[in-house]
Write a protein that holds these residues in place. Structure first.
Motif, PDB file in Angstrom:
ATOM      1  N   ILE A 105      45.985  54.869  42.615  1.00  0.00           N
ATOM      2  CA  ILE A 105      45.148  53.944  43.395  1.00  0.00           C
ATOM      3  C   ILE A 105      45.247  52.516  42.861  1.00  0.00           C
ATOM      4  O   ILE A 105      45.320  51.556  43.632  1.00  0.00           O
ATOM      5  CB  ILE A 105      43.685  54.432  43.396  1.00  0.00           C
ATOM      6  N   ILE A 106      45.290  52.371  41.541  1.00  0.00           N
ATOM      7  CA  ILE A 106      45.260  51.001  40.988  1.00  0.00           C
ATOM      8  C   ILE A 106      46.651  50.342  40.928  1.00  0.00           C
ATOM      9  O   ILE A 106      46.756  49.168  40.590  1.00  0.00           O
ATOM     10  CB  ILE A 106      44.578  50.943  39.594  1.00  0.00           C
ATOM     11  N   GLY A 109      47.280  46.951  42.309  1.00  0.00           N
ATOM     12  CA  GLY A 109      46.543  45.904  41.605  1.00  0.00           C
ATOM     13  C   GLY A 109      47.300  45.353  40.405  1.00  0.00           C
ATOM     14  O   GLY A 109      46.982  44.260  39.914  1.00  0.00           O
ATOM     15  N   LEU A 119      39.679  46.780  38.241  1.00  0.00           N
ATOM     16  CA  LEU A 119      40.452  47.676  39.099  1.00  0.00           C
ATOM     17  C   LEU A 119      39.850  49.082  39.074  1.00  0.00           C
ATOM     18  O   LEU A 119      39.724  49.734  40.111  1.00  0.00           O
ATOM     19  CB  LEU A 119      41.916  47.744  38.608  1.00  0.00           C
ATOM     20  N   ARG A 122      36.600  49.268  41.045  1.00  0.00           N
ATOM     21  CA  ARG A 122      36.861  49.269  42.490  1.00  0.00           C
ATOM     22  C   ARG A 122      37.412  50.642  42.931  1.00  0.00           C
ATOM     23  O   ARG A 122      37.008  51.183  43.965  1.00  0.00           O
ATOM     24  CB  ARG A 122      37.870  48.153  42.812  1.00  0.00           C
ATOM     25  N   ALA A 123      38.342  51.207  42.118  1.00  0.00           N
ATOM     26  CA  ALA A 123      38.933  52.508  42.453  1.00  0.00           C
ATOM     27  C   ALA A 123      37.847  53.585  42.480  1.00  0.00           C
ATOM     28  O   ALA A 123      37.823  54.421  43.398  1.00  0.00           O
ATOM     29  CB  ALA A 123      40.011  52.865  41.437  1.00  0.00           C
ATOM     30  N   LEU A 126      35.825  53.289  45.614  1.00  0.00           N
ATOM     31  CA  LEU A 126      36.543  53.807  46.783  1.00  0.00           C
ATOM     32  C   LEU A 126      36.590  55.327  46.770  1.00  0.00           C
ATOM     33  O   LEU A 126      36.378  55.978  47.801  1.00  0.00           O
ATOM     34  CB  LEU A 126      37.973  53.240  46.807  1.00  0.00           C
ATOM     35  N   CYS A 154      42.585  55.075  49.557  1.00  0.00           N
ATOM     36  CA  CYS A 154      41.985  54.279  48.464  1.00  0.00           C
ATOM     37  C   CYS A 154      43.000  53.259  47.930  1.00  0.00           C
ATOM     38  O   CYS A 154      42.673  52.116  47.652  1.00  0.00           O
ATOM     39  CB  CYS A 154      41.562  55.194  47.314  1.00  0.00           C
ATOM     40  N   ARG A 155      44.262  53.730  47.772  1.00  0.00           N
ATOM     41  CA  ARG A 155      45.306  52.832  47.261  1.00  0.00           C
ATOM     42  C   ARG A 155      45.515  51.664  48.229  1.00  0.00           C
ATOM     43  O   ARG A 155      45.687  50.517  47.800  1.00  0.00           O
ATOM     44  CB  ARG A 155      46.616  53.603  47.069  1.00  0.00           C
ATOM     45  N   ILE A 158      42.691  49.032  47.636  1.00  0.00           N
ATOM     46  CA  ILE A 158      42.347  48.546  46.290  1.00  0.00           C
ATOM     47  C   ILE A 158      42.344  47.012  46.199  1.00  0.00           C
ATOM     48  O   ILE A 158      41.528  46.423  45.490  1.00  0.00           O
ATOM     49  CB  ILE A 158      43.271  49.172  45.199  1.00  0.00           C
ATOM     50  N   ASN A 159      43.260  46.368  46.931  1.00  0.00           N
ATOM     51  CA  ASN A 159      43.297  44.900  46.878  1.00  0.00           C
ATOM     52  C   ASN A 159      42.455  44.263  47.999  1.00  0.00           C
ATOM     53  O   ASN A 159      42.565  43.066  48.253  1.00  0.00           O
ATOM     54  CB  ASN A 159      44.743  44.392  46.962  1.00  0.00           C
ATOM     55  N   ASP A 160      41.624  45.098  48.648  1.00  0.00           N
ATOM     56  CA  ASP A 160      40.724  44.656  49.704  1.00  0.00           C
ATOM     57  C   ASP A 160      41.448  43.865  50.804  1.00  0.00           C
ATOM     58  O   ASP A 160      41.101  42.699  51.090  1.00  0.00           O
ATOM     59  CB  ASP A 160      39.613  43.772  49.080  1.00  0.00           C
TER      60      ASP A 160
END
Lengths: 225, 378
Positions: A105-106, A109, A119, A122-123, A126, A154-155, A158-160
């Protein structure tokens, strides 16, 4: 939000096996709406999706994002746009085996250089949102199809990103999991994200979540609803 | 700057995780690579240390040795020779030497019998080298008897055993008095085996040799530099033999490295595609893969080199000793002084680490510059 003008895309150009996958596409993808590309296999849906998502360049035509022509930008800038503005959900999920759900997921990022704790927070947020918090440390190959897809979602988030691109998101899911995906999609749309997806699954294209369906055949648009 | 640092940390983290994910393959490669560096480094370290040792020992030897030749063979120096040399300018010191070889039927080994210039043993006493001490089981104050070439038996008492530090040249040495030596070999009085000359000015050594050749046409002057060069070429030659033997291993590694370097597995290509699709830059992907290659080759180089160092300087290069040191019944046993030559390390590094790291980059670069859309098509 995204405007495509006269898009044509050739593969193996100049060779005996030259093939035009897209033959003059003009399309306006509206912001904060869910748009679905529908069509049979080989109609050019995925090719169009790669061009919109800056994964490939058109052979002919222009792509503008928020009014800015991005079709001629160098690879470096396209990567930057891809990273900041787009989130991808691939048909095969495309998770990296051997890494945990959290590490997968991260990954988008990493190039941003955001602090790790940010990160991870946020992960976790999510994962909790998609009821997958208990699987955060599991290697992705140990997850079920539905779980893998939620990790992929989710991945993608991650960076919205403002835009989500999903290629045949329910192709590898049974009806129950497909309905679950549609529920997630509804939430994402409610958050005001722009979503562009390809599908020929009636469960998706006939859903009320999808604002607009665009039909494709032989690399051309055919109308829609 | 902080963002950049964080990004580099992520890259390193990912590289390490990536190596761990392909544990078996990377460990196999690391093992073969380390073994290769170990073998190459062992050979170069050992021959270099031997050369250094020889140079160190020969540093105190005379600048010129004069031998007399008869029909192209080494003959004894007759009386009156020394007087003729004494008149040559530049010669600082001159010394007639007595030495010869003796085959010992008991140990089936050759010894070098010699009369030393200083610390000459008393009559009927000898000083022996460490190899002789070992092979004959001798110790100080023991008696030993040798049968001379004339058939007579000569008994001696061991006065001393030479220290191990000088074993490269003293392993088979037997030092005795001039009287004992002449009696043992029936050496005529006034004759010598050869003459050692000291020349005050090192620049003059070659001139002195030329004058010697002119004054004594049947003499052969041997310069210290020539001896050193001969030693060096012998060790070079032996190093060459070992490297030739190792060439099969080097070739096998080359094929392995090429195999790895020239083609990426489908999984690696897919991974590169995914990373690019989710926003990694081409440069990041190349950097990550480069670190991966560099880490494997650097680890192999360090482990291989350290293992070779331990092998050569703590275990006396047990694997290559017989080939590199020479053929003899009495092997010198000695501890080489640890010595590392920077140029040698750099050369080894250049020929092992750099080609591998560079070769790995080519297919990665090819894969990394392609459009990431292939990943969309599964």
């Amino acid at each position: 939000m995204i405007k495509l003008q006269g898009i044509r895309k050739a593969f193996n150009q100049g060779r005996d096996n030259e093939y035009w996958a897209l033959n003059g596409i003009d399309l306006h993808v509206e912001a904060n709406k869910v748009t679905a590309l529908r069509g049979p296999s080989g109609s050019g849906k995925t090719t169009l999706l790669t061009i919109v998502g800056c994964l490939a360049r058109p052979t002919v035509g222009r792509v503008s994002l928020m009014g800015e022509d991005i079709s001629g930008l160098p690879e470096r800038f396209l990567t930057e746009i891809r990273r900041r503005r787009f989130g991808f959900i691939f048909q095969q999920f495309n998770l990296i085996k051997g890494l945990s759900a959290l590490d997968n997921i991260i990954l988008p990022g990493y190039p941003t250089g955001r602090p790790r704790h940010e990160l991870l927070a946020r992960a976790d947020e999510l994962l909790a949102g998609l009821k997958l918090g208990h699987r955060r440390e599991a290697k992705v190959e140990w997850l079920s199809g539905g779980e893998q897809q939620r990790v992929a979602i989710c991945r993608a988030l991650i960076n919205d990103p403002e835009l989500l691109i999903a290629d045949e998101p329910t192709a590898n899911l049974d009806s129950h999991l497909a309905r679950e995906f549609m529920a997630i999609l509804r939430d994402l749309a409610a958050q005001g994200r722009t979503i562009l997806l390809t599908s020929h699954d009636p469960l998706v294209v006939d859903s009320a979540v999808v604002h607009r369906v665009v039909d494709m055949r032989d690399g051309k648009l055919q109308g829609g609803r | 700057m902080k963002l950049w640092l964080e990004k580099q940390r992520y890259l390193i983290d990912y590289t390490l995780a990536s190596l761990a994910r392909r544990k078996a393959r990377n460990l196999g490669l690391l093992l073969v690579y380390t073994l290769l560096v170990f073998m190459l480094a062992s050979v170069t370290l050992y021959t270099h240390a031997l050369r250094q040792e020889a140079a160190r020992v020969l540093a105190s030897s005379p600048e010129v040795i004069v031998q007399r030749m008869v029909a192209g063979r080494h003959d004894l120096i007759p009386p009156g020779y020394m007087e003729k040399i004494g008149r040559i300018r530049g010669v600082q010191k001159m010394e007639g030497r007595l030495w010869g070889y003796y085959y010992d039927t008991v140990t089936r080994a050759n010894y070098t019998f010699m009369v030393p210039a200083v610390s000459v043993p008393a009559n009927n006493e000898i000083i022996v080298g460490p190899a002789l001490e070992r092979s004959r089981g001798l110790a100080r104050n023991n008696g030993v008897t040798f049968r001379s070439y004339s058939g007579k038996l000569h008994s001696f008492v061991i006065a001393e055993v030479l220290p191990q530090a000088s074993e490269l040249v003293s392993a088979d040495l037997v030092l005795m008095s001039e009287e004992n030596f002449r009696a043992f070999f029936d050496y005529p009085v006034g004759h010598y085996t050869d003459i050692a000359l000291s020349v005050a000015n090192p620049q003059e050594v070659r001139n002195v040799a030329l004058k010697l050749a002119a004054a004594l046409p049947d003499a052969r002057p041997i310069l210290r530099d020539e001896v050193l060069r001969t030693y060096a070429s012998i060790f070079d030659w032996r190093e060459g033999i070992v490297l030739a033997l190792l060439s099969a291993a080097i070739l096998a590694f080359g094929i392995l490295a090429w195999e790895k370097a020239s083609g990426l597995s489908a999984e690696e290509k897919r991974e590169i595609g995914i990373l690019k699709a989710i926003g990694w830059e081409t440069g990041d992907v190349i950097k990550m893969k480069f670190w991966e290659g560099l880490l494997v080759s650097l680890t192999a180089f360090l482990v291989g080199f350290v293992a070779a160092y331990v092998h050569v300087f703590h275990f006396a290069a047990a694997l290559f000793e017989p080939v590199l040191k020479g053929w003899a019944v009495l092997y010198p046993r000695f501890q080489l002084s640890p010595h590392i030559d920077g140029v040698q390390v750099a050369t080894l590094f250049f020929f092992t680490v750099v080609p591998y790291a560079a070769a790995v980059l080519v297919p990665i670069w090819k894969a990394a510059i392609t459009d990431p859309d292939t990943v969309m098509r599964g």
